[in-house]
Design a protein around this motif. Sequence first.
Motif, PDB file in Angstrom:
ATOM      1  N   SER A  38       0.882  -1.216  -0.055  1.00  0.00           N
ATOM      2  CA  SER A  38      -0.050  -0.221  -0.062  1.00  0.00           C
ATOM      3  C   SER A  38       0.830   1.309   0.072  1.00  0.00           C
ATOM      4  O   SER A  38       0.469   2.163  -0.597  1.00  0.00           O
ATOM      5  N   GLN A  80      -8.701   0.668   0.178  1.00  0.00           N
ATOM      6  CA  GLN A  80      -9.354  -0.203   0.944  1.00  0.00           C
ATOM      7  C   GLN A  80     -10.828   0.222   1.754  1.00  0.00           C
ATOM      8  O   GLN A  80     -11.702  -0.312   1.631  1.00  0.00           O
ATOM      9  N   ASP A 158      -6.330  -1.434  -4.251  1.00  0.00           N
ATOM     10  CA  ASP A 158      -5.835  -1.974  -3.233  1.00  0.00           C
ATOM     11  C   ASP A 158      -6.544  -3.007  -2.501  1.00  0.00           C
ATOM     12  O   ASP A 158      -7.701  -2.779  -1.838  1.00  0.00           O
TER      13      ASP A 158
HETATM   14 MG   LIG Z   1      -1.817  -2.905   2.274  1.00  0.00          MG
END
Ligand SMILES: [Mg+2]
Length: 252
Positions: A38, A80, A158
Amino acid sequence: MRGIVKRFPGVLANDHVDFDLRAGEIHALLGENGAGKSTLMSVLAGLYKPEAGAIRVRGEPASFNSPRDAISRGLGMIHQHFTLVTSLTVTENILLGLDEPRFLMRLADYDQRMADMGQRFGLHVSPRAKVWQLSVGEQQRVEILKMLYRGVQVLIMDEPTAVLAPLEIEGLFTTLRAMAAEGKSIVFISHKLNEVVRIADRVTVLRKGRVTAAGLATSSTNQAELAKLMVGREVLFHIEKKPQPAGPWCWS
Ligand SMILES: [Mg+2]
Ligand SMILES: Nc1ncnc2c1ncn2[C@@H]1O[C@H](COP(=O)(O)OP(=O)(O)OP(=O)(O)O)[C@@H](O)[C@H]1O
Protein backbone atom coordinates in the motif's frame (compact mmCIF):
# COMPACT_ATOMS: atom_id res chain seq x y z
CA MET A 1 9.33 3.67 -10.27
CA ARG A 2 13.04 3.55 -9.49
CA GLY A 3 14.77 3.20 -6.14
CA ILE A 4 11.77 4.25 -4.10
CA VAL A 5 12.52 4.69 -0.40
CA LYS A 6 9.76 5.45 2.08
CA ARG A 7 10.18 5.36 5.85
CA PHE A 8 7.76 5.55 8.71
CA PRO A 9 8.97 5.94 12.31
CA GLY A 10 10.86 2.73 13.03
CA VAL A 11 9.99 1.06 9.71
CA LEU A 12 11.58 1.08 6.28
CA ALA A 13 8.35 0.45 4.37
CA ASN A 14 9.94 0.65 0.89
CA ASP A 15 13.66 -0.08 0.59
CA HIS A 16 14.88 0.99 -2.87
CA VAL A 17 11.95 -0.48 -4.75
CA ASP A 18 11.75 -0.62 -8.56
CA PHE A 19 8.39 -1.16 -10.22
CA ASP A 20 7.50 -1.23 -13.92
CA LEU A 21 4.01 -1.09 -15.33
CA ARG A 22 3.15 -1.62 -18.99
CA ALA A 23 0.19 -0.28 -20.93
CA GLY A 24 -2.71 -2.71 -21.14
CA GLU A 25 -1.53 -5.11 -18.44
CA ILE A 26 -2.94 -6.32 -15.17
CA HIS A 27 -0.01 -6.31 -12.78
CA ALA A 28 -0.36 -7.89 -9.35
CA LEU A 29 1.55 -6.51 -6.38
CA LEU A 30 1.87 -9.40 -3.97
CA GLY A 31 3.19 -9.54 -0.43
CA GLU A 32 2.41 -10.45 3.16
CA ASN A 33 0.91 -8.02 5.67
CA GLY A 34 3.25 -5.09 6.16
CA ALA A 35 5.38 -5.88 3.09
CA GLY A 36 4.99 -2.31 1.83
CA LYS A 37 2.43 -2.75 -0.99
CA SER A 38 0.00 0.00 0.00
CA THR A 39 2.87 2.35 0.77
CA LEU A 40 4.48 1.87 -2.64
CA MET A 41 1.23 2.45 -4.47
CA SER A 42 0.35 5.43 -2.28
CA VAL A 43 3.62 6.94 -3.48
CA LEU A 44 2.62 6.28 -7.09
CA ALA A 45 -0.82 7.79 -6.45
CA GLY A 46 0.54 11.03 -4.96
CA LEU A 47 -0.49 10.37 -1.36
CA TYR A 48 3.06 9.99 0.01
CA LYS A 49 6.30 11.68 -0.99
CA PRO A 50 9.20 9.21 -1.10
CA GLU A 51 12.48 10.07 0.63
CA ALA A 52 14.38 8.85 -2.41
CA GLY A 53 13.68 7.52 -5.86
CA ALA A 54 12.04 8.65 -9.05
CA ILE A 55 8.84 8.13 -10.99
CA ARG A 56 8.52 8.32 -14.75
CA VAL A 57 5.24 8.29 -16.62
CA ARG A 58 5.61 7.45 -20.31
CA GLY A 59 9.29 8.34 -19.97
CA GLU A 60 8.64 11.77 -18.47
CA PRO A 61 9.81 12.51 -14.90
CA ALA A 62 6.82 12.88 -12.61
CA SER A 63 6.49 14.22 -9.10
CA PHE A 64 3.11 14.34 -7.41
CA ASN A 65 2.09 16.64 -4.57
CA SER A 66 -1.37 15.14 -4.11
CA PRO A 67 -3.66 12.40 -5.41
CA ARG A 68 -5.29 15.10 -7.56
CA ASP A 69 -1.91 15.72 -9.16
CA ALA A 70 -1.47 12.04 -9.90
CA ILE A 71 -4.98 11.78 -11.36
CA SER A 72 -4.23 14.69 -13.68
CA ARG A 73 -1.29 12.61 -14.97
CA GLY A 74 -3.59 9.63 -15.42
CA LEU A 75 -2.91 7.64 -12.23
CA GLY A 76 -5.66 6.91 -9.73
CA MET A 77 -5.89 4.66 -6.69
CA ILE A 78 -8.86 3.08 -4.97
CA HIS A 79 -8.11 2.46 -1.32
CA GLN A 80 -9.42 -0.25 0.94
CA HIS A 81 -11.73 2.23 2.62
CA PHE A 82 -13.97 4.06 0.21
CA THR A 83 -14.37 7.80 0.14
CA LEU A 84 -17.91 8.25 -1.17
CA VAL A 85 -20.49 10.65 0.28
CA THR A 86 -23.32 8.33 1.25
CA SER A 87 -26.10 10.96 1.15
CA LEU A 88 -25.39 11.80 -2.51
CA THR A 89 -26.33 9.86 -5.64
CA VAL A 90 -23.91 7.83 -7.73
CA THR A 91 -23.71 10.54 -10.39
CA GLU A 92 -23.25 13.30 -7.83
CA ASN A 93 -20.40 11.36 -6.22
CA ILE A 94 -18.67 10.91 -9.56
CA LEU A 95 -18.97 14.62 -10.37
CA LEU A 96 -17.94 15.73 -6.89
CA GLY A 97 -14.80 17.87 -6.90
CA LEU A 98 -14.74 18.35 -10.66
CA ASP A 99 -15.07 21.73 -12.31
CA GLU A 100 -17.73 20.59 -14.72
CA PRO A 101 -19.90 23.24 -16.35
CA ARG A 102 -22.87 21.68 -14.65
CA PHE A 103 -25.28 24.44 -15.63
CA LEU A 104 -24.83 23.55 -19.30
CA MET A 105 -26.10 20.05 -18.85
CA ARG A 106 -29.02 18.62 -17.01
CA LEU A 107 -28.24 16.11 -14.28
CA ALA A 108 -30.27 13.56 -16.24
CA ASP A 109 -27.76 13.84 -19.09
CA TYR A 110 -24.95 13.09 -16.65
CA ASP A 111 -26.91 10.10 -15.34
CA GLN A 112 -27.05 8.82 -18.92
CA ARG A 113 -23.29 9.29 -19.32
CA MET A 114 -22.60 7.33 -16.14
CA ALA A 115 -24.95 4.56 -17.26
CA ASP A 116 -23.18 4.35 -20.65
CA MET A 117 -19.76 4.20 -19.02
CA GLY A 118 -21.01 1.52 -16.64
CA GLN A 119 -22.34 -0.48 -19.56
CA ARG A 120 -19.03 -0.29 -21.39
CA PHE A 121 -17.02 -1.71 -18.49
CA GLY A 122 -19.60 -4.00 -16.91
CA LEU A 123 -20.00 -1.70 -13.91
CA HIS A 124 -23.69 -2.01 -13.27
CA VAL A 125 -25.06 0.47 -10.78
CA SER A 126 -28.01 2.84 -10.94
CA PRO A 127 -26.74 6.42 -11.45
CA ARG A 128 -29.61 7.88 -9.43
CA ALA A 129 -29.30 5.61 -6.41
CA LYS A 130 -28.03 7.18 -3.22
CA VAL A 131 -24.76 5.64 -2.15
CA TRP A 132 -26.14 4.57 1.26
CA GLN A 133 -28.55 2.31 -0.62
CA LEU A 134 -25.73 0.41 -2.34
CA SER A 135 -23.94 -2.79 -1.39
CA VAL A 136 -20.20 -2.64 -0.79
CA GLY A 137 -19.62 -4.23 -4.21
CA GLU A 138 -21.73 -1.55 -5.88
CA GLN A 139 -19.89 1.18 -3.99
CA GLN A 140 -16.64 -0.20 -5.32
CA ARG A 141 -18.07 0.08 -8.85
CA VAL A 142 -18.82 3.75 -8.18
CA GLU A 143 -15.20 4.27 -7.10
CA ILE A 144 -14.03 2.69 -10.36
CA LEU A 145 -16.48 4.80 -12.41
CA LYS A 146 -15.16 7.89 -10.63
CA MET A 147 -11.63 7.08 -11.78
CA LEU A 148 -12.74 6.21 -15.31
CA TYR A 149 -14.64 9.50 -15.54
CA ARG A 150 -11.42 11.31 -14.61
CA GLY A 151 -9.73 9.58 -17.50
CA VAL A 152 -7.16 7.55 -15.60
CA GLN A 153 -4.93 5.29 -17.67
CA VAL A 154 -3.52 3.56 -14.60
CA LEU A 155 -5.91 2.22 -11.98
CA ILE A 156 -4.45 0.99 -8.69
CA MET A 157 -6.75 -1.15 -6.55
CA ASP A 158 -5.76 -1.98 -2.98
CA GLU A 159 -7.01 -5.47 -2.09
CA PRO A 160 -10.25 -4.97 -4.00
CA THR A 161 -11.55 -8.50 -3.53
CA ALA A 162 -11.34 -8.39 0.27
CA VAL A 163 -14.81 -6.81 0.50
CA LEU A 164 -16.47 -8.80 -2.29
CA ALA A 165 -18.63 -11.91 -2.48
CA PRO A 166 -17.44 -14.63 -4.93
CA LEU A 167 -19.86 -13.59 -7.68
CA GLU A 168 -18.83 -9.94 -7.32
CA ILE A 169 -15.18 -10.96 -7.68
CA GLU A 170 -16.01 -12.46 -11.09
CA GLY A 171 -17.69 -9.19 -12.06
CA LEU A 172 -14.67 -7.15 -10.96
CA PHE A 173 -12.33 -9.38 -12.96
CA THR A 174 -14.50 -8.89 -16.07
CA THR A 175 -14.27 -5.12 -15.59
CA LEU A 176 -10.51 -5.19 -15.10
CA ARG A 177 -10.05 -7.28 -18.25
CA ALA A 178 -12.25 -4.85 -20.23
CA MET A 179 -10.14 -1.94 -19.01
CA ALA A 180 -6.87 -3.68 -19.89
CA ALA A 181 -8.25 -4.52 -23.33
CA GLU A 182 -8.69 -0.78 -23.89
CA GLY A 183 -5.02 -0.23 -23.07
CA LYS A 184 -5.39 0.84 -19.46
CA SER A 185 -3.05 -0.58 -16.84
CA ILE A 186 -4.23 -2.10 -13.60
CA VAL A 187 -2.27 -2.62 -10.40
CA PHE A 188 -3.97 -5.32 -8.39
CA ILE A 189 -2.72 -5.41 -4.79
CA SER A 190 -3.34 -8.75 -3.14
CA HIS A 191 -2.03 -11.47 -0.92
CA LYS A 192 -4.33 -14.11 -2.41
CA LEU A 193 -2.20 -16.32 -4.63
CA ASN A 194 -5.05 -17.98 -6.50
CA GLU A 195 -6.48 -14.61 -7.56
CA VAL A 196 -3.08 -13.29 -8.61
CA VAL A 197 -2.41 -16.31 -10.81
CA ARG A 198 -5.89 -16.04 -12.35
CA ILE A 199 -6.16 -12.34 -13.13
CA ALA A 200 -2.67 -10.92 -13.50
CA ASP A 201 -0.41 -10.90 -16.56
CA ARG A 202 2.63 -10.19 -14.41
CA VAL A 203 3.41 -10.06 -10.73
CA THR A 204 5.84 -8.13 -8.56
CA VAL A 205 6.47 -9.55 -5.10
CA LEU A 206 7.46 -7.49 -2.05
CA ARG A 207 8.89 -8.87 1.16
CA LYS A 208 9.75 -6.61 4.09
CA GLY A 209 9.94 -3.55 1.87
CA ARG A 210 12.08 -5.14 -0.83
CA VAL A 211 11.34 -6.62 -4.25
CA THR A 212 11.82 -10.39 -4.39
CA ALA A 213 10.40 -10.80 -7.91
CA ALA A 214 10.04 -8.01 -10.45
CA GLY A 215 7.42 -8.29 -13.17
CA LEU A 216 7.36 -12.06 -13.33
CA ALA A 217 5.00 -13.45 -16.01
CA THR A 218 2.23 -15.30 -14.15
CA SER A 219 2.15 -17.88 -16.96
CA SER A 220 5.70 -18.88 -16.06
CA THR A 221 5.20 -19.28 -12.33
CA ASN A 222 2.89 -21.03 -9.88
CA GLN A 223 1.38 -20.56 -6.45
CA ALA A 224 4.09 -22.51 -4.62
CA GLU A 225 6.86 -20.40 -6.15
CA LEU A 226 4.99 -17.17 -5.43
CA ALA A 227 4.36 -18.21 -1.83
CA LYS A 228 8.07 -18.82 -1.39
CA LEU A 229 8.93 -15.42 -2.87
CA MET A 230 6.37 -13.85 -0.57
CA VAL A 231 7.44 -15.39 2.74
CA GLY A 232 11.06 -16.35 2.01
CA ARG A 233 10.78 -20.11 2.61
CA GLU A 234 8.94 -23.16 1.33
CA VAL A 235 5.26 -23.12 2.14
CA LEU A 236 3.29 -26.29 2.70
CA PHE A 237 -0.12 -26.13 1.12
CA HIS A 238 -1.31 -29.53 2.26
CA ILE A 239 -0.58 -30.62 5.78
CA GLU A 240 -1.43 -34.21 6.61
CA LYS A 241 -3.27 -34.29 9.91
CA LYS A 242 -4.90 -37.15 11.72
CA PRO A 243 -8.43 -36.25 12.76
CA GLN A 244 -8.46 -35.13 16.36
CA PRO A 245 -10.62 -37.13 18.74
CA ALA A 246 -13.59 -35.06 19.77
CA GLY A 247 -14.31 -34.76 23.44
CA PRO A 248 -15.70 -32.40 26.05
CA TRP A 249 -12.24 -30.72 26.22
CA CYS A 250 -12.27 -30.02 22.49
CA TRP A 251 -13.77 -26.71 21.38
CA SER A 252 -13.48 -27.11 17.64
MG1 LIG B 1 -1.95 -2.67 2.43
N1 LIG C 1 0.94 5.79 7.92
C1 LIG C 1 1.81 4.96 8.51
N2 LIG C 1 2.45 5.31 9.65
C2 LIG C 1 3.35 4.49 10.22
N3 LIG C 1 3.69 3.30 9.73
C3 LIG C 1 3.10 2.88 8.60
C4 LIG C 1 2.12 3.70 7.93
N4 LIG C 1 1.70 3.04 6.84
C5 LIG C 1 2.35 1.87 6.82
N5 LIG C 1 3.21 1.78 7.88
C6 LIG C 1 4.12 0.65 8.16
O1 LIG C 1 4.89 0.41 6.99
C7 LIG C 1 5.01 -0.98 6.72
C8 LIG C 1 4.42 -1.28 5.36
O2 LIG C 1 3.00 -1.08 5.42
P1 LIG C 1 2.02 -1.22 4.20
O3 LIG C 1 0.69 -0.77 4.68
O4 LIG C 1 2.59 -0.54 3.02
O5 LIG C 1 2.04 -2.79 3.96
P2 LIG C 1 1.07 -3.69 3.06
O6 LIG C 1 1.97 -4.57 2.25
O7 LIG C 1 0.11 -2.84 2.34
O8 LIG C 1 0.35 -4.59 4.15
P3 LIG C 1 -1.19 -5.11 4.25
O9 LIG C 1 -1.26 -6.38 3.46
O10 LIG C 1 -1.36 -5.36 5.72
O11 LIG C 1 -2.09 -4.04 3.73
C9 LIG C 1 4.31 -1.68 7.86
O12 LIG C 1 5.29 -2.03 8.81
C10 LIG C 1 3.37 -0.65 8.40
O13 LIG C 1 3.13 -0.85 9.77
